[in-house]
Design an enzyme around this catalytic site. Sequence first.
Site, PDB file in Angstrom:
ATOM      1  CG  ASP A 558      -2.085   0.557   1.110  1.00  0.00           C
ATOM      2  OD1 ASP A 558      -2.283   1.597  -0.026  1.00  0.00           O
ATOM      3  OD2 ASP A 558      -2.951   0.575   1.827  1.00  0.00           O
ATOM      4  CD  GLU A 561       0.546   5.891  -4.009  1.00  0.00           C
ATOM      5  OE1 GLU A 561      -0.282   5.103  -4.072  1.00  0.00           O
ATOM      6  OE2 GLU A 561       0.805   6.155  -2.913  1.00  0.00           O
ATOM      7  CG  ASP A 635      -7.482   5.055  -0.495  1.00  0.00           C
ATOM      8  OD1 ASP A 635      -7.642   3.667  -0.480  1.00  0.00           O
ATOM      9  OD2 ASP A 635      -6.669   5.487   0.195  1.00  0.00           O
TER      10      ASP A 635
END
Length: 952
Positions: A558, A561, A635
Amino acid sequence: MRKAVFACIMAAVSSAALAQSYRRTETGILVTPTAGPVVQLQSYGEGVIRVTEAPSPDVKLPASLMVRATPIAGGFTVSEGPGSVTLGTGSAFADVDLATGKVRFRDAAGKPVLEQSGPPTFKPVTAEGTPWLSISQQFNRGTDEGFYGLGQHQFGQMNYNGEDVELMQHNMDVAIPFVVSTRNYGLLWDNNSITRFGDPEPYTYAGAPDDRLRVNGGSGWTATYSVKGKTIATRQEPTIQLQYLEDVNRWPAGTRKPDMQSTVDGLHVTWEGTVTPRNGGLHRFRLYGSSYFKVFVDGNEVLDRWRQNWNPWYHNFDVALAAGTPHKLRVEWEPDSGYIALLHNDPRPEPDRHSLTLTSDFGRAVDYYFIPGSSMDEVIAGYRHLTGKAPILPKWAYGFWQSRQRYETQDQLLGVLREYRKRKLPLDNIVQDWLYWPMDQWGCQCFDPARFPDPKAMVDEIHDSGAHVMISVWAKYYKGLPNYDALNGIGGIYERMSNPRPDEPKDSNYIKWMYLDWVGPGYFNAFYDAYNPAARDLYWKQVREGIESKGFDAWWLDSDEPDFHSNISPAETAYRMGPTAIGPAEPYFNSFPIVHVDGVHDHQLVDKPDVRPFILTRSAFGGIQRDSAAVWSGDVASRWDNLREQISAGLNFSLSGGPNWSHDIGGYTMEPRFQKPTAADLAEWRELNTRWFQFGAFSPIFRSHGENIKREIYELSPTGSPTYESMVWYDRLRYRLMPYIYTLGANSYFDDGTIMRALVMDFPSDKKTWDIDDEYLFGPAFLVAPVTEYKARSRTVYLPAGTWYDFYTGRSTKGGQTITAAAPYERMPLFVRAGSIVPTGPAIQHTGEAKGAPVTLNVYTGADGSFSLYEDDGTSRQYLHGQYSRIPLKWDERTNTLTIGGRAGSGYNGMATKREINIRWMRPGSPRTLSFDAKPDAGVTYTGAPLTVTMR
């Protein structure tokens, strides 16, 4: 060798001047134009040609993080034309103008398909005090071709011709600098920094001094801040700019709570301005926002959106404005501690807008790969030739996943699994999200013993039930933990993340706002430097010893980025990410996910060389498919508009070479009205989840996830309700279709296939398909038309040429037309193309059941067709060594015969030597209702030898 090269050059060159203009190299040609940059062309096999353009010949490029292939010596031709030299690869030709260095590409037939519109641009820039170049190149100025790919973006865009797209990693946006054209070529732009497709200029804040849009005659926006109708501040603001954490001091007094962490309750903000454009034409705006916001132009609403307050993103709108003519623009916002900014770019000349233009903030040279093909599939195959094959995922990954944010205890997770098994709802993967560790020990790679007393026993029970378990593992560490200190000791931690600069305010509210995370009281934290090989080794060692040793099956990477701290600016992100082990952060801004995911994948292969790794990652970069990775769309919000945007996001990600893509069914975060719903809101929430679940069942990866409330099927709606029954039906359908779906997964490796297919891939000559962003093909057989409007009980569907069957009723319809398809609450429109052979299996609870069970071939007649049923052991990597079964299937419409060909592959451990194969014929004009358990029309016992069955 040198003599041979020199002789070859002298034979090819007709004058001394031309001899000085280019020379043949071992892998291509090097051209030194009369004017313009030095141009190097290299052959990479499969017709792929790499082009590198630099201001001088002594530029040294770092090794590519995306490309694994190497240039090929020989196997190409070099020929000279009037004022040009050509590199030929058989399937493509690249012509270079010897005077200017301009490059043009032609296909195998010699037809031009891609051409530079002018020389590249190089502008000096610096990163951490070191010199770099900002680079840009335009191709095919004024083109009408379709452009696709570029990763995953949340703007509802499908065909990028005429669009602007910024490639910058974000929670919901994935940057992959790869473009696929309807002219059957691809362009991989090998650059790791923030990159723009379309307008080379970054968007500016609307009304800023460098913007060509005057607001209120130059005085700026009239901003009104009010609470319950009472104005608490009015002022003129030059721009609408409350975009990042760093902008907290831009808020007027009285609008934020004393700790500065949130806005005052009930705050409402309005910005109004008369905007007067200097230039007329199509003006492009981007509203970056979260919470509720609306935009009005001349009294007409052009935008009405909501996003969760902590996760803002861009929303595009275009407005045609006349030069010198004033227009009223108003933005209304309910902040709820969110963020907002309005950005703008001036109109561009239409030929420039309709071009392939790529611009990167930092680079050493213009460096790209031209990838030819006879179809989009071949282009994607060429991309994977460069960046890596897509391995077959473990079979269970294609089953249904249940997740939520988060299972707080071991008993909670096991309770969900037991309930699925009790209700006989198929399930293959259950996911443990974050914070299973003690609250103050993020990065310990351990479990809180009070809540997860025996994680190995938990995993064992999951396995005993036939399911698998994925666990969330982050690249993040709390400062001061032993694992943090160990990484820091080898230079493997981004120290700037947890060390405020000396010149920053020491106010505790500021420090909390800018540096501490959101857990409990907040903690200083940092990510590890995945560019450091020693840090990658140590990171995996810590994960292996603390978590993998318990038997977990897969990794959820998760926030890679990386999202160091939500809502800091890109400049602040780059600062905290630097310096990396290989240089300043800005030139490598987009590439963290590939080095991080590469590291986890490669280390797992070392530990378990015959077990297929599996990774779920929120971000990606060029080559992510090589890492047995699926990407999900981040999300996203629980809104109908967000549901609609997932379709084009997934299709363009698939066109970027990634076959395995997913999304949070139902959306990750619920709109506030759904959290404490009225009866009407509850009805809408359930319908939104129903429609999203239907879409999820026909996505490459089928997973339910989200926060705020429990997301299990039986928690969303009572047993017997339309929502419950529809979800159960599609869950079971997914497993009935597993022989088909698993074959699609295998084809992504063996045939470089794409599971989720934009219509343009299969019907490129039909221009109506180029812009369709709300329907797609799921493999070669199914046309999927998700429902994305509340209370819709029908929707228009475009059926391309051919004959199409309604999957539920068996009724056939001629294609080449738009129809109105029924969409009752419990079903979405779903069609099957004539000529399809769809294998289905028995009702099962997980993919490990009923191995060797009878398979039914549903043959949709009306056109010739073929399929190749694939099977293997589902978990090992022995398929790479031929241990699998392929059963070729071919339908001949003229003779009404189905040929079941001889088995290919050497077989696999546990393969049934005899297989019962049933057949069900579907005929145009003779509808048959869907029934998996009806008596078949024919049946054979298959032993691996060819068989022929005639339809009667």
